[in-house]
Motif scaffolding. Structure first.
Motif, PDB file in Angstrom:
ATOM      1  N   LEU A  36     113.246 132.284 132.807  1.00 52.01           N
ATOM      2  CA  LEU A  36     113.335 132.046 134.252  1.00 52.01           C
ATOM      3  C   LEU A  36     112.606 130.775 134.668  1.00 52.01           C
ATOM      4  O   LEU A  36     113.058 130.070 135.583  1.00 52.01           O
ATOM      5  CB  LEU A  36     112.797 133.251 135.011  1.00 52.01           C
ATOM      6  CG  LEU A  36     113.651 134.516 134.916  1.00 52.01           C
ATOM      7  CD1 LEU A  36     112.952 135.685 135.566  1.00 52.01           C
ATOM      8  CD2 LEU A  36     115.026 134.290 135.516  1.00 52.01           C
ATOM      9  N   ILE A  69     114.614 127.889 136.514  1.00 56.66           N
ATOM     10  CA  ILE A  69     114.337 127.358 137.852  1.00 56.66           C
ATOM     11  C   ILE A  69     114.168 125.837 137.809  1.00 56.66           C
ATOM     12  O   ILE A  69     114.499 125.138 138.759  1.00 56.66           O
ATOM     13  CB  ILE A  69     113.133 128.052 138.505  1.00 56.66           C
ATOM     14  CG1 ILE A  69     113.235 127.916 140.008  1.00 56.66           C
ATOM     15  CG2 ILE A  69     111.820 127.501 138.022  1.00 56.66           C
ATOM     16  CD1 ILE A  69     112.556 128.983 140.774  1.00 56.66           C
ATOM     17  N   CYS A  85     117.658 124.339 137.817  1.00 56.26           N
ATOM     18  CA  CYS A  85     118.433 124.442 139.066  1.00 56.26           C
ATOM     19  C   CYS A  85     118.661 123.081 139.703  1.00 56.26           C
ATOM     20  O   CYS A  85     119.628 122.891 140.438  1.00 56.26           O
ATOM     21  CB  CYS A  85     117.724 125.359 140.066  1.00 56.26           C
ATOM     22  SG  CYS A  85     117.895 127.100 139.721  1.00 56.26           S
ATOM     23  N   TYR A  96     124.257 129.343 136.918  1.00 52.57           N
ATOM     24  CA  TYR A  96     123.817 130.049 138.109  1.00 52.57           C
ATOM     25  C   TYR A  96     123.213 131.382 137.678  1.00 52.57           C
ATOM     26  O   TYR A  96     123.919 132.359 137.436  1.00 52.57           O
ATOM     27  CB  TYR A  96     125.029 130.244 139.019  1.00 52.57           C
ATOM     28  CG  TYR A  96     124.686 130.528 140.441  1.00 52.57           C
ATOM     29  CD1 TYR A  96     123.964 129.623 141.197  1.00 52.57           C
ATOM     30  CD2 TYR A  96     125.093 131.701 141.038  1.00 52.57           C
ATOM     31  CE1 TYR A  96     123.656 129.878 142.516  1.00 52.57           C
ATOM     32  CE2 TYR A  96     124.791 131.968 142.351  1.00 52.57           C
ATOM     33  CZ  TYR A  96     124.075 131.055 143.084  1.00 52.57           C
ATOM     34  OH  TYR A  96     123.767 131.320 144.381  1.00 52.57           O
ATOM     35  N   LEU A  97     121.893 131.443 137.577  1.00 53.10           N
ATOM     36  CA  LEU A  97     121.202 132.637 137.081  1.00 53.10           C
ATOM     37  C   LEU A  97     121.149 133.772 138.093  1.00 53.10           C
ATOM     38  O   LEU A  97     120.976 134.924 137.711  1.00 53.10           O
ATOM     39  CB  LEU A  97     119.774 132.275 136.673  1.00 53.10           C
ATOM     40  CG  LEU A  97     119.611 131.433 135.424  1.00 53.10           C
ATOM     41  CD1 LEU A  97     118.144 131.131 135.189  1.00 53.10           C
ATOM     42  CD2 LEU A  97     120.185 132.139 134.226  1.00 53.10           C
ATOM     43  N   VAL A  98     121.284 133.468 139.362  1.00 51.93           N
ATOM     44  CA  VAL A  98     121.131 134.496 140.402  1.00 51.93           C
ATOM     45  C   VAL A  98     122.172 135.603 140.226  1.00 51.93           C
ATOM     46  O   VAL A  98     121.869 136.778 140.411  1.00 51.93           O
ATOM     47  CB  VAL A  98     121.223 133.867 141.809  1.00 51.93           C
ATOM     48  CG1 VAL A  98     121.173 134.911 142.889  1.00 51.93           C
ATOM     49  CG2 VAL A  98     120.112 132.865 141.997  1.00 51.93           C
ATOM     50  N   LEU A 119     121.032 137.988 137.284  1.00 48.42           N
ATOM     51  CA  LEU A 119     119.614 138.340 137.222  1.00 48.42           C
ATOM     52  C   LEU A 119     119.397 139.801 136.836  1.00 48.42           C
ATOM     53  O   LEU A 119     118.491 140.115 136.059  1.00 48.42           O
ATOM     54  CB  LEU A 119     118.944 138.026 138.559  1.00 48.42           C
ATOM     55  CG  LEU A 119     117.433 138.092 138.580  1.00 48.42           C
ATOM     56  CD1 LEU A 119     116.837 137.088 137.602  1.00 48.42           C
ATOM     57  CD2 LEU A 119     116.911 137.824 139.973  1.00 48.42           C
ATOM     58  N   GLU A 133     118.916 126.332 145.679  1.00 47.17           N
ATOM     59  CA  GLU A 133     119.186 127.149 144.488  1.00 47.17           C
ATOM     60  C   GLU A 133     117.908 127.808 143.971  1.00 47.17           C
ATOM     61  O   GLU A 133     117.898 128.977 143.614  1.00 47.17           O
ATOM     62  CB  GLU A 133     119.803 126.290 143.381  1.00 47.17           C
ATOM     63  CG  GLU A 133     121.185 125.775 143.692  1.00 47.17           C
ATOM     64  CD  GLU A 133     122.200 126.884 143.783  1.00 47.17           C
ATOM     65  OE1 GLU A 133     122.147 127.816 142.965  1.00 47.17           O
ATOM     66  OE2 GLU A 133     123.036 126.828 144.694  1.00 47.17           O
ATOM     67  N   GLN A 134     116.842 127.035 143.912  1.00 45.76           N
ATOM     68  CA  GLN A 134     115.569 127.574 143.445  1.00 45.76           C
ATOM     69  C   GLN A 134     115.062 128.652 144.393  1.00 45.76           C
ATOM     70  O   GLN A 134     114.547 129.680 143.953  1.00 45.76           O
ATOM     71  CB  GLN A 134     114.545 126.451 143.316  1.00 45.76           C
ATOM     72  CG  GLN A 134     114.865 125.470 142.209  1.00 45.76           C
ATOM     73  CD  GLN A 134     113.984 124.235 142.260  1.00 45.76           C
ATOM     74  OE1 GLN A 134     113.546 123.818 143.333  1.00 45.76           O
ATOM     75  NE2 GLN A 134     113.723 123.654 141.101  1.00 45.76           N
ATOM     76  N   LEU A 156     116.981 131.866 143.804  1.00 49.04           N
ATOM     77  CA  LEU A 156     116.545 132.542 142.578  1.00 49.04           C
ATOM     78  C   LEU A 156     115.214 133.244 142.787  1.00 49.04           C
ATOM     79  O   LEU A 156     115.036 134.393 142.376  1.00 49.04           O
ATOM     80  CB  LEU A 156     116.453 131.529 141.425  1.00 49.04           C
ATOM     81  CG  LEU A 156     116.038 132.085 140.068  1.00 49.04           C
ATOM     82  CD1 LEU A 156     117.011 133.152 139.583  1.00 49.04           C
ATOM     83  CD2 LEU A 156     115.941 130.978 139.043  1.00 49.04           C
TER      84      LEU A 156
END
Length: 178
Positions: A64, A68, A71, A114-116, A119, A155-156, A159
């Protein structure tokens, strides 16, 4: 005697049919229920992305932190140095271990943008192992990494908010009587 000849003929015909099916490309092992069960268990365990199989809170935190930083686009040398310093100071790793953790995290994130959205899957196997102090520390570290080169972008922020909400859901679920 005629019964024995009939049984032997039927057995030879059955073997001939199995050999003909195998030559035709039909896998007879697919009919084995024990083999099918082992294969389905294997696919369930190892068939998904390695990103979703992280079991250690430190591995997830490293992923993570790098995510971040990513991002904003590509990770700069200044961001890499700061993340390595966090790995060494916060996670108490040697320089080589911190570099290996950064390399492993970057390998896992190579195709993720896109990690969101993922998650919940990323946190699923390690969520129970996160303590309250670890989750608070992770949120502070994410904020620190997000502010290395520029202010926190959208974006950050998404997240960090999604992770904060995830930890809030986990803590409220753990606090209830089962």
């Amino acid at each position: 005697m005629h019964i024995v000849i009939g049984v032997l003929t039927a057995l030879a015909g059955l073997i001939w049919a199995f050999v003909a099916l195998q030559r035709a490309g039909i896998d007879l092992n697919a009919l084995n229920p024990f083999l099918w069960h082992r294969r389905s268990q294997w696919k369930k365990k190892y068939g998904e992305k390695p990103l979703y199989n992280l079991g250690s809170p430190m591995e997830v935190a490293a992923l993570l932190l790098l995510g971040i930083a990513k991002c904003e686009g590509e990770v700069s040398a200044q961001q890499k140095k700061a993340i390595l310093a966090i790995f060494e100071n916060e996670f108490h790793l040697s320089h080589d271990e911190a570099a290996d953790l950064l390399l492993a995290s970057s390998y896992l994130l190579r195709n993720e943008v896109y990690l969101v959205d993922h998650l919940d899957k990323i946190m699923a196997k390690s969520a129970a192992d996160f303590s309250a102090s670890q989750s608070a520390s992770l949120m502070q570290l994410l904020e620190k990494v997000a502010r290395i080169e520029s202010p926190v972008n959208e974006e950050q922020n998404k997240l960090m908010q999604a992770l904060g909400e995830y930890f809030a859901r986990q803590s409220s679920a753990q606090g209830k009587w089962a």
